[in-house]
Motif scaffolding. Sequence first.
Motif, mmCIF file in Angstrom:
data_model
loop_
_atom_site.group_PDB
_atom_site.id
_atom_site.type_symbol
_atom_site.label_atom_id
_atom_site.label_comp_id
_atom_site.label_asym_id
_atom_site.label_seq_id
_atom_site.Cartn_x
_atom_site.Cartn_y
_atom_site.Cartn_z
ATOM 1 N N ASP A 256 0.811 -1.216 0.000
ATOM 2 C CA ASP A 256 0.000 0.000 0.000
ATOM 3 C C ASP A 256 0.843 1.264 0.000
ATOM 4 O OD1 ASP A 256 -2.217 -1.600 -0.022
ATOM 5 O OD2 ASP A 256 -2.822 -1.190 2.046
ATOM 6 N N PHE A 260 0.271 4.202 -2.586
ATOM 7 C CA PHE A 260 -0.030 5.599 -2.249
ATOM 8 C C PHE A 260 0.884 6.544 -3.033
ATOM 9 C CE2 PHE A 260 -1.186 3.970 2.265
ATOM 10 C CZ PHE A 260 -2.413 3.518 1.802
ATOM 11 N N GLY A 282 -3.108 -2.266 -4.546
ATOM 12 C CA GLY A 282 -2.025 -2.436 -3.584
ATOM 13 C C GLY A 282 -2.100 -3.772 -2.859
ATOM 14 N N ASP A 285 -3.849 -3.596 2.843
ATOM 15 C CA ASP A 285 -5.035 -2.933 3.395
ATOM 16 C C ASP A 285 -4.709 -2.208 4.690
ATOM 17 O OD1 ASP A 285 -7.664 -2.072 3.281
ATOM 18 O OD2 ASP A 285 -8.412 -3.734 4.492
ATOM 19 N N ALA A 289 -5.637 3.073 3.436
ATOM 20 C CA ALA A 289 -6.174 2.661 2.140
ATOM 21 C C ALA A 289 -7.629 3.076 1.976
ATOM 22 C CB ALA A 289 -6.026 1.152 1.962
ATOM 23 N N TYR A 294 -7.438 8.288 -1.134
ATOM 24 C CA TYR A 294 -6.926 7.122 -1.861
ATOM 25 C C TYR A 294 -8.044 6.166 -2.286
ATOM 26 C CZ TYR A 294 -2.325 8.680 -0.360
ATOM 27 O OH TYR A 294 -1.205 9.429 -0.158
ATOM 28 N N LEU A 296 -8.209 3.050 -1.940
ATOM 29 C CA LEU A 296 -7.382 2.096 -2.677
ATOM 30 C C LEU A 296 -7.981 0.693 -2.674
ATOM 31 C CD1 LEU A 296 -4.603 1.389 -4.032
ATOM 32 C CD2 LEU A 296 -3.761 0.950 -1.699
ATOM 33 N N THR A 298 -7.198 -3.030 -2.690
ATOM 34 C CA THR A 298 -5.982 -3.672 -2.188
ATOM 35 C C THR A 298 -6.304 -5.031 -1.592
ATOM 36 O OG1 THR A 298 -4.083 -3.373 -0.691
ATOM 37 C CG2 THR A 298 -6.209 -2.572 0.077
#
Length: 350
Positions: A256, A260, A282, A285, A289, A294, A296, A298
Amino acid sequence: MTDTLNGKSHPAPRFVSARDVAELAGVSRSAVSRAFTPGASVAPETREKIMEAATRLGYQVNDLARGLLANRSRIVGLVATKPEVGFRAHLTAALAAVLIRRGSVPVLINAGETTEETEAAQRTLFGHRAEAVIVLSGSPPSSFIELARSNGLPLVAIGREAPEIDLIQTDNAAAARALAVAFVDAGHRHLAFAGSESGTPAIVEREQAFVAEATRLGADVAVARGPDTDYAGGLLAAECLFNAGERPSAVFAVNDLVAFALIDHLKSRLGLRVPEDVAVVGFDDLPEAAWLGYRLTTFRQDPLDLAERAVALLEDRAADPSAAPVSLRIAARLMTRDTFRPVTDGVPAP
């Protein structure tokens, strides 16, 4: 009695002793000891007086002294390189919480990055007679494992390979292969892997499995590695991937922190959109995230689950030292957010 610190004398700390409790409660010193020993015999009225006196004085049992008498320190060494970075920080915190809950004393041992630092860490760990060792992911040298084995200590390694010891590993290869399939199913043909030169087992496994599966599926894969698996390393990897040549449309970041950095580089430096221009996934976690900046997508590693499994393995090993080594491989679940959404529910099996 005084201690000297920074060239100045200070009164030595005086902890409340069992003798202090005994005097206030009007009982013997041995009665206090029995009152704080599970299963020991002591009259209910005597125990009540002792506990009341202990509460008034703020008495705490000296576990260090008890451990020395019983030849058991209750110390569990948590060995890691750069324990403050990324997922290792959360795993270390989870291990400490689980160990404290069971009455152990977690001691963080930073393995360091030089021979001198490693030797000092080993002296600290084994000089204090730790009764078990957990070696975390990263790159602590194998000498920690060999010393623990030669001293007959229960030992668990998390996120690394080691012969004839108990292991817990995330199934990095399965996750990486599944992501390659998901990227291709979503129409991506120009893929990239943002990795690291650190060369830890988990990092290598993710890269090799992703590149092999993506290549098998007919996709192009560019690979760039920063010097480490941190934000700064991620920026360098991002610069390499997007400086020249055909731009990847989807990137698997090795963790992650790298993801980022990649997202920030794409948005702030290149003016690209995520995931419209470049999809990013990513691994780990981390709490960040889910941040709005973000969101994200992941793969999740659950630090508490890993910690509980590691401590359970230590307990099993202590109960049966001659049992065959156990190797656990834990699946990583894809947490779908905004930086990439597979075309089907969930990540397909590799």
